[in-house]
Design a protein around this motif. Structure first.
Motif, PDB file in Angstrom:
ATOM      1  N   ILE A 332      16.572  22.044 -17.545  1.00 28.54           N
ATOM      2  CA  ILE A 332      17.160  23.244 -18.165  1.00 28.54           C
ATOM      3  C   ILE A 332      18.653  23.047 -18.398  1.00 28.54           C
ATOM      4  CG2 ILE A 332      17.666  24.452 -15.985  1.00 28.54           C
ATOM      5  CD1 ILE A 332      16.267  26.182 -19.089  1.00 28.54           C
ATOM      6  N   HIS A 333      19.283  22.196 -17.577  1.00 30.87           N
ATOM      7  CA  HIS A 333      20.735  21.971 -17.692  1.00 30.87           C
ATOM      8  C   HIS A 333      21.107  21.269 -18.996  1.00 30.87           C
ATOM      9  CE1 HIS A 333      19.119  18.200 -16.111  1.00 30.87           C
ATOM     10  NE2 HIS A 333      20.191  17.610 -16.624  1.00 30.87           N
ATOM     11  N   LEU A 334      20.127  20.720 -19.713  1.00 31.10           N
ATOM     12  CA  LEU A 334      20.411  20.010 -20.967  1.00 31.10           C
ATOM     13  C   LEU A 334      20.601  20.951 -22.150  1.00 31.10           C
ATOM     14  CD1 LEU A 334      17.720  17.174 -20.653  1.00 31.10           C
ATOM     15  CD2 LEU A 334      20.176  17.007 -20.172  1.00 31.10           C
ATOM     16  N   LEU A 335      20.172  22.214 -22.013  1.00 32.56           N
ATOM     17  CA  LEU A 335      20.130  23.096 -23.180  1.00 32.56           C
ATOM     18  C   LEU A 335      21.499  23.622 -23.594  1.00 32.56           C
ATOM     19  CD1 LEU A 335      18.624  24.564 -25.366  1.00 32.56           C
ATOM     20  CD2 LEU A 335      17.989  26.342 -23.719  1.00 32.56           C
ATOM     21  N   MET A 336      22.274  24.201 -22.675  1.00 36.50           N
ATOM     22  CA  MET A 336      23.559  24.800 -23.064  1.00 36.50           C
ATOM     23  C   MET A 336      24.511  23.790 -23.711  1.00 36.50           C
ATOM     24  SD  MET A 336      23.655  28.026 -22.940  1.00 36.50           S
ATOM     25  CE  MET A 336      25.408  28.172 -23.298  1.00 36.50           C
ATOM     26  N   PRO A 337      24.644  22.559 -23.200  1.00 37.08           N
ATOM     27  CA  PRO A 337      25.512  21.586 -23.885  1.00 37.08           C
ATOM     28  C   PRO A 337      25.086  21.329 -25.327  1.00 37.08           C
ATOM     29  CG  PRO A 337      25.045  20.840 -21.661  1.00 37.08           C
ATOM     30  CD  PRO A 337      24.173  22.036 -21.895  1.00 37.08           C
ATOM     31  N   GLU A 338      23.773  21.324 -25.594  1.00 39.95           N
ATOM     32  CA  GLU A 338      23.301  21.113 -26.971  1.00 39.95           C
ATOM     33  C   GLU A 338      23.643  22.308 -27.854  1.00 39.95           C
ATOM     34  OE1 GLU A 338      22.138  18.638 -28.648  1.00 39.95           O
ATOM     35  OE2 GLU A 338      22.090  17.269 -26.946  1.00 39.95           O
ATOM     36  N   ILE A 339      23.462  23.520 -27.321  1.00 37.26           N
ATOM     37  CA  ILE A 339      23.797  24.725 -28.098  1.00 37.26           C
ATOM     38  C   ILE A 339      25.276  24.718 -28.464  1.00 37.26           C
ATOM     39  CG2 ILE A 339      24.019  27.249 -27.945  1.00 37.26           C
ATOM     40  CD1 ILE A 339      21.449  27.237 -26.237  1.00 37.26           C
ATOM     41  N   ILE A 340      26.119  24.378 -27.515  1.00 38.75           N
ATOM     42  CA  ILE A 340      27.572  24.349 -27.760  1.00 38.75           C
ATOM     43  C   ILE A 340      27.913  23.286 -28.787  1.00 38.75           C
ATOM     44  CG2 ILE A 340      29.798  23.827 -26.683  1.00 38.75           C
ATOM     45  CD1 ILE A 340      28.566  25.056 -24.061  1.00 38.75           C
TER      46      ILE A 340
END
Length: 433
Positions: A332-340
C-alpha cells in the motif's frame, strides 16, 4: 455546487440529439480506441454564465418484455442524480403509455420537471400538443432538436434558478478520486490509505451526491481523497444496469487531479473498467491503475499481469500500474508516491528550446513521406498548457499530419520527458493562424 440536469424519455424521442445540442458538440470518448464506449451519457454544459452537469439516459436497448422496467430505470437514475429533469416527449407520436410510466415516476420526486415537446416541425404536432398537458406538469416548451426551434427558450427556462458561475476559490491541495466498478475494493483502499497514514484531518461531505471527501496528511502535506465507493444505493435499480455505475464516478473524476482506477486481480479486466478509465482520460486527468487483491493471485507474476493490463488498456499505456492488497495493506505504501508523481507530471512544463531540439531531432530521424508533392514541415513547437500538458506545433500544412506521425511525435516527447501517468495533447496549426 454545480446543478445536475437529466434528459429522460422513452427511446427515439430525440434525447441524444438534444444532449449533443446542449453540450455543443457531437460526443464520443476517444475516436477509434478499442474497448472504449462511444455512447457518452454525461457531460459538463455551459450556457451564458451558467454551468451544469448533463446526463443522457438514452442509448438503452429496450426489448418489449422489459420495456416498462427499463423506462423505470431511466427515470430512477434521473430522479436520483438531478436537480432538474427535462422530460422529452415526441410531438409527432403523441402521448404514449411509456410517457405515463415516466410521469408516475417523476411525480413521486420532489424535482423540477420541464416537459420538452420535441419534433414540433412535424405537422402531426398540432394534433397532439394539448394531450401532453394531461401529464400534469407546470412547464411545457415546444422544441425541434433537428431544426433548432425552441432551444433558446428551453435553455433560458432551464437555468433561470441556477446560480451564476463564480470564480472558484483556489484549492491547491492534490485531489485524487478512487474510481472503478462496484466490489473491486475502493472503500478498502481508502481505509488502507488512511490507516497507513493515521492522520486524518476531517471527513467532509463532497460537492457531489454521496461522495465523501477525506482530507488527510501525508508526509506533512494535505491531500484530498474523493471516495466514490459510498455512492452505491442498496436495493436501487442502479445495480441492474452496470453502465450507470459510471454516474457514481463521473462527477468525482471532474473534480480530481489524479484518478486511481481500481481493478480486482481475482476477476480480471472487463469492458466496464475500460469505459470508466476512458472518461478520466477524456477529461485529461492523471491516471494511476491499481491492481487490488494482488495477494490472492498465485500463478502470475507482476510482469505477466502488467502485460495483460497494457494489452487491455492500449489507449493508456502511459499509466503506471501499482499492485497491492488493500485488505492486508501489502504494498500500500507504493500508491501515494505514484499519485504525487503523476500529479507533478500533469503540471510539468518543458522549455521551448529543449522541446524544439527534441522535435527537430525526431523530424530529421523520421522525415514524413510526401503526399501529392507536399511534405509536412515543422517550423517550431511550444508547450501551451498543463493539466494535461498541451503542445502546439506550427507547420506548413496541418492537413498533412497523419495520425501515425502524430503518435510518433507523442512517443518522442514521452521518451525525452517524464509524462508518465498523464495524457498529453498535440495541436497542429498552420503558421500564421
Amino acid at each position: 455546487m454545480i446543478p445536475t440536469v437529466s434528459l429522460v424519455g422513452h427511446p427515439n424521442v430525440g434525447k441524444s440529439t438534444l444532449f449533443n445540442k446542449i453540450l455543443g458538440k457531437k460526443i464520443s470518448i476517444i475516436e477509434d480506441t478499442p474497448g472504449v464506449t462511444r455512447d457518452r451519457i454525461y457531460g459538463e454544459a455551459k450556457y451564458q454564465d451558467y454551468s451544469f452537469y448533463l446526463i443522457d439516459t438514452g442509448g438503452i436497448e429496450v426489448s418489449k418484455e422489459l420495456f416498462s422496467d427499463e423506462i423505470k430505470v431511466q427515470a430512477e437514475i434521473a430522479i436520483d442524480e438531478s436537480d432538474v429533469v427535462i422530460f422529452v416527449v415526441d410531438g409527432k407520436e403523441g402521448l404514449t403509455s411509456s410517457d405515463l410510466v415516466i410521469r408516475d415516476m417523476l411525480r413521486k420526486a420532489n424535482k423540477r420537471v420541464i416537459v420538452a415537446i420535441n419534433k414540433v416541425d412535424h405537422k402531426a404536432y398540432q394534433e397532439h400538443l394539448y394531450d401532453f398537458y394531461e401529464l400534469g406538469f407546470s412547464e411545457y416548451i415546444p422544441i425541434s432538436s433537428e431544426q433548432n426551434t425552441g432551444f433558446i427558450e428551453l435553455m433560458d427556462a432551464l437555468v433561470k434558478d441556477f446560480p451564476k458561475q463564480k470564480e472558484e476559490v483556489v484549492d491547491d491541495r492534490l485531489k485524487f478520486s478512487i474510481i472503478g466498478r462496484p466490489n473491486v475494493g475502493k472503500s478498502s483502499l481508502i481505509n488502507a490509505l488512511l490507516n497507513e497514514e493515521r492522520s486524518i484531518v476531517s471527513d467532509v461531505a463532497g460537492t457531489t451526491r454521496d461522495a465523501i471527501d477525506t482530507v488527510f496528511n501525508y508526509h506533512g502535506q494535505e491531500f484530498v481523497a474523493i471516495d466514490t465507493a459510498g455512492m452505491r444505493k442498496k436495493g436501487k435499480v442502479y445495480e441492474r444496469l452496470e453502465k450507470y455505475s459510471l454516474l457514481r464516478s463521473l462527477k468525482a473524476i471532474s473534480r480530481s487531479d489524479v484518478c486511481v482506477l481500481v481493478l480486482n486481480a481475482e476477476e480480471g479486466i472487463i469492458e466496464h473498467d475500460k469505459h470508466i478509465l476512458g472518461y478520466a482520460l477524456e477529461q485529461g486527468k492523471g491516471i494511476v491503475i491499481v491492481v487490488n487483491k494482488w495477494d490472492t493471485v498465485k500463478d502470475e507474476t507482476i510482469a505477466d499481469y502488467t502485460k495483460k493490463v497494457r494489452a487491455e488498456f492500449q489507449f493508456a499505456t502511459f499509466a503506471p500500474v501499482v499492485f497491492l492488497s488493500a485488505l492486508t495493506k501489502k504494498r500500500i505504501h507504493l500508491l501515494m508516491p505514484e499519485i504525487i508523481r503523476v500529479s507533478e507530471n500533469c503540471q510539468r512544463e518543458v522549455k521551448t528550446n529543449t522541446l524544439n531540439d527534441v522535435i527537430m531531432d525526431a523530424y530529421r530521424l523520421n522525415i514524413p513521406p510526401s503526399y501529392k508533392g507536399n511534405r509536412l514541415k515543422i517550423y517550431y513547437t511550444t508547450q501551451t498548457g498543463t493539466k494535461p500538458p498541451k503542445f502546439t506545433f506550427f507547420v506548413n500544412n496541418k492537413g498533412l499530419v497523419h495520425f501515425s506521425y502524430e503518435r510518433y511525435l507523442e512517443n518522442k516527447i514521452r521518451e525525452n520527458f517524464d509524462f508518465e501517468g498523464t495524457p498529453i495533447t498535440l495541436q497542429f496549426k498552420n503558421r500564421g493562424e
